[in-house]
Write an enzyme that holds these catalytic residues in place. Structure first.
Site, PDB file in Angstrom:
ATOM      1  N   HIS A 292     -40.629  -8.212 -24.603  1.00 18.09           N
ATOM      2  CA  HIS A 292     -39.710  -9.211 -24.050  1.00 18.09           C
ATOM      3  C   HIS A 292     -40.423 -10.532 -23.813  1.00 18.09           C
ATOM      4  CE1 HIS A 292     -36.171 -10.686 -21.905  1.00 18.09           C
ATOM      5  NE2 HIS A 292     -36.996 -11.188 -21.013  1.00 18.09           N
TER       6      HIS A 292
ATOM      7  N   TYR B 297     -24.231 -14.016 -21.819  1.00 19.91           N
ATOM      8  CA  TYR B 297     -24.811 -12.820 -21.222  1.00 19.91           C
ATOM      9  C   TYR B 297     -23.870 -12.386 -20.095  1.00 19.91           C
ATOM     10  CZ  TYR B 297     -29.178 -13.410 -23.784  1.00 19.91           C
ATOM     11  OH  TYR B 297     -30.118 -13.505 -24.775  1.00 19.91           O
TER      12      TYR B 297
END
Length: 617
Positions: free
Chosen positions: A421, A239
């Site tokens: 999410h 990420y």
């Protein structure tokens, strides 16, 4: 050889009949070996090409090398999905399938294979050991095969639901696709075991809204938020965080559309991207570009959490409604944005450069409404936890009628999209609108949710329920920001924008302490040192068994909640938000029947979900 004898039993005859039937429904396709002189009879009967080319607007790579590509389209009137697999180097066949979590076992498959002489196409399935068998009900229909300079392509279609218990139901939400290639011919499909061939998993949202995109204003401008020539790390998952600063003194604009900008050649590695706005109260943000998990990442980047844009592999451009736009620039917005890019590099490719990102389309001609983004679900707190070794554990977050009545305008708001999410243990997410105790509309649902695939496709009470699986964990999983902690969130896009930024809940902490005291006494342990030990430590020191997990589940389903009815300033709206009673749901929505069940799914609506201020009851 004798075909029959008088001692054959009924089940023997039945088995022979099904075998003959399965053989007949196998569709022989033209040979896919590169041989322009091959006649149709050499490869079997040629599939009937469609009279007009099938438009396939959705595309994504299947494998990290980019050798396999998937394109597709949807027919809601016919309840069918059209898929094309393109293979740059076809050998002896390929496999495409669907399963609940991307397993090779108990999967619904379509297989193309050859026996060294002829080529075959058929609907198949895998058992609990990965062995493949032809399905007695052939629901995949071959439409076309062809060899092009780009490679071999296979076009076929299938209904959303077939009522075949061995087939996967194609629904809104994440679909786990499995794929494989055959390097050798096989004499019969029964020789194939998926564990013995090269396979992989890809995730996609196959069903998309079928509404045409609105036209963009003539004065639209673009702003690209991209990484600065990053060298993709040689590891499977990265990420990457990059801080981007808006042009100085940028006046207020409206974002009306955004799309991905992926570096050519990296389409199979750039998995998903998000753009966050930093808190407007922050006068400066460090110029950081590096791993989001690095200890060198400035802590202040954690305050860059307001979602502006989200994209994932296979997603198309995102358009705002014609009368609303998301504010960008101006005195009420931050000058700083955080770009987060997820690189998925399972082949550990080294030295690959990337400057992918998101292109924002914005206009100075402000639309009638400011669009907003609101967080629904659970507060990020360890008081909401999942026991270990759970197959399906549910947690529910509430946006109560008291909060919507306090914070929303008299005409309510219009929800037009949302982004689900969770973290790694998340398996399903569902947000539903409840009015007068009755579920009236599903805002968004994903029964096969994967944290690897999050994209925006699309009061009363807004109820967000998350399902988790912790079968591979020996310790409880608490709520929080860490990747091994859990979240349950739905970022809903709506208009007109209000001051309501968060509408989330968590169990009342006092009732959780009563749970710890009860379980400790029941297990014969020491008296609970409640208030002296952190909630995370209290969860970790329990002896977890089915009883302690069931009691916790019952507690979450009945105990009062604390509401986070927060303004954009992060302050609570005025009112008492502690020890609130759980909203009562007396009636749940029933799933519409599929055509094979004698029903018809409702047509896709282009209208947003209207959320009113309070419950009709």
């Amino acid at each position: 050889m004798r075909l029959f004898n008088k001692n054959l039993r009924l089940q023997d005859v039945t088995l022979m009949y099904l075998t003959v039937l399965a053989t007949l429904v196998v569709i022989l396709v033209a040979s896919y070996q590169v041989d322009p002189a091959a006649s149709p009879s050499r490869g079997g009967s040629t599939p009937t090409s469609t009279s007009t080319p099938v438009q396939l607007p959705y595309h994504m790579p299947l494998d990290p090398r980019g050798h396999l590509h998937l394109s597709w389209n949807i027919s809601y009137p016919l309840q069918e999905l059209y898929l094309e697999v393109r293979c740059s180097e076809m050998k002896h066949g390929l496999v495409l399938g669907m399963s609940d979590r991307g397993e090779l076992t108990n999967a619904d498959l379509v297989v193309l294979w050859d026996d060294g002489h002829q080529s075959f196409f058929g609907d198949a399935w895998s058992d609990s050991q990965g062995h493949v068998s032809l399905d007695s009900q052939q629901d995949y229909q071959l439409m076309d095969t062809r060899q092009t300079p780009e490679g071999f392509s296979l076009l076929f279609k299938r209904p959303f639901s077939t009522c075949d218990p061995r087939d996967y139901i194609i629904e809104e939400g994440t679909v786990h696709l499995i794929y494989g290639v055959l390097d050798q011919p096989i004499r019969s499909l029964q020789q194939l075991n998926l564990s013995q061939i090269e396979t992989g998993v890809q995730r996609a949202l196959l069903l998309r809204p079928d509404t045409p995109p609105p036209s963009l204003p003539q004065d639209v401008q673009t702003l690209e938020v991209r990484t600065p020539d990053v060298t993709i790390p040689t590891q499977e998952t990265t990420y990457w965080c990059h801080i981007f600063q808006l042009p100085p003194n940028m006046p207020k604009n409206h974002i009306v559309m955004y799309e991905s900008v992926v570096t050519p050649g990296n389409e199979a590695i750039v998995h998903h991207m998000e753009v966050f706005e930093c808190s407007p109260e922050m006068s400066t943000v460090p110029q950081y570009s590096g791993s989001c998990d690095s200890k060198m990442k400035p802590a202040s980047l954690n305050y860059c959490r307001h979602v502006l844009a989200a994209w994932a592999m296979g997603a198309k451009s995102f358009y705002y409604p014609t009368d609303a736009g998301l504010p960008l620039g101006g005195p009420a917005s931050s000058r700083f944005l955080r770009l987060e890019v997820h690189y998925h590099n399972p082949l550990l490719i080294s030295g690959r450069k990337d400057n992918s990102g998101v292109r924002l389309y914005h206009t100075p001609s402000l639309r009638r409404y400011d669009a907003g983004i609101m967080e629904l679900g659970l507060v990020y707190t360890p008081v909401m936890a999942i026991p270990p070794r759970e197959q399906n554990f549910h947690l529910t977050g509430f946006c109560t009628s008291k909060c919507t009545q306090t914070a929303l305008p008299p005409g309510g708001i219009n929800i037009f999209a949302s982004q689900l999410h969770t973290h790694l243990a998340g398996r399903g997410v569902r947000t539903v609108l409840v009015r007068g105790g009755r579920e009236v509309k599903v805002v968004q649902e994903d029964k096969h949710f994967s944290t690897h695939y999050q994209v925006t496709p699309l009061g009363d009470v807004l109820l967000t329920k998350c399902t988790y699986n912790t079968e591979d964990r020996s310790q409880p999983t608490v709520g929080g920001f860490g990747i091994m902690e859990e979240m349950c969130v739905n970022y809903v896009h709506y208009y007109p924008r209000t001051q309501l930024e968060l509408c989330k809940s968590n169990i009342d902490p006092g009732y959780l302490q009563k749970y710890f005291s009860f379980i400790n006494r029941f297990q014969g342990g020491d008296a609970c040192s409640c208030g002296q030990t952190s909630v995370t430590d209290q969860f970790s020191t329990l002896s977890w068994d089915s009883f302690s997990g069931e009691v916790l589940n019952s507690l979450y389903s009945t105990a009062p909640i604390s509401m986070a009815c927060n303004q954009s300033s992060a302050k609570l709206f005025p009112g008492d938000w502690e020890r609130q009673e759980l909203p009562v749901v007396t009636s749940q929505l029933q799933r519409p029947r599929y055509p094979c069940e004698g029903g018809k799914l409702p047509s896709q609506s282009s209208e947003p979900t209207v959320v009113i201020r309070w419950s009709a009851g």
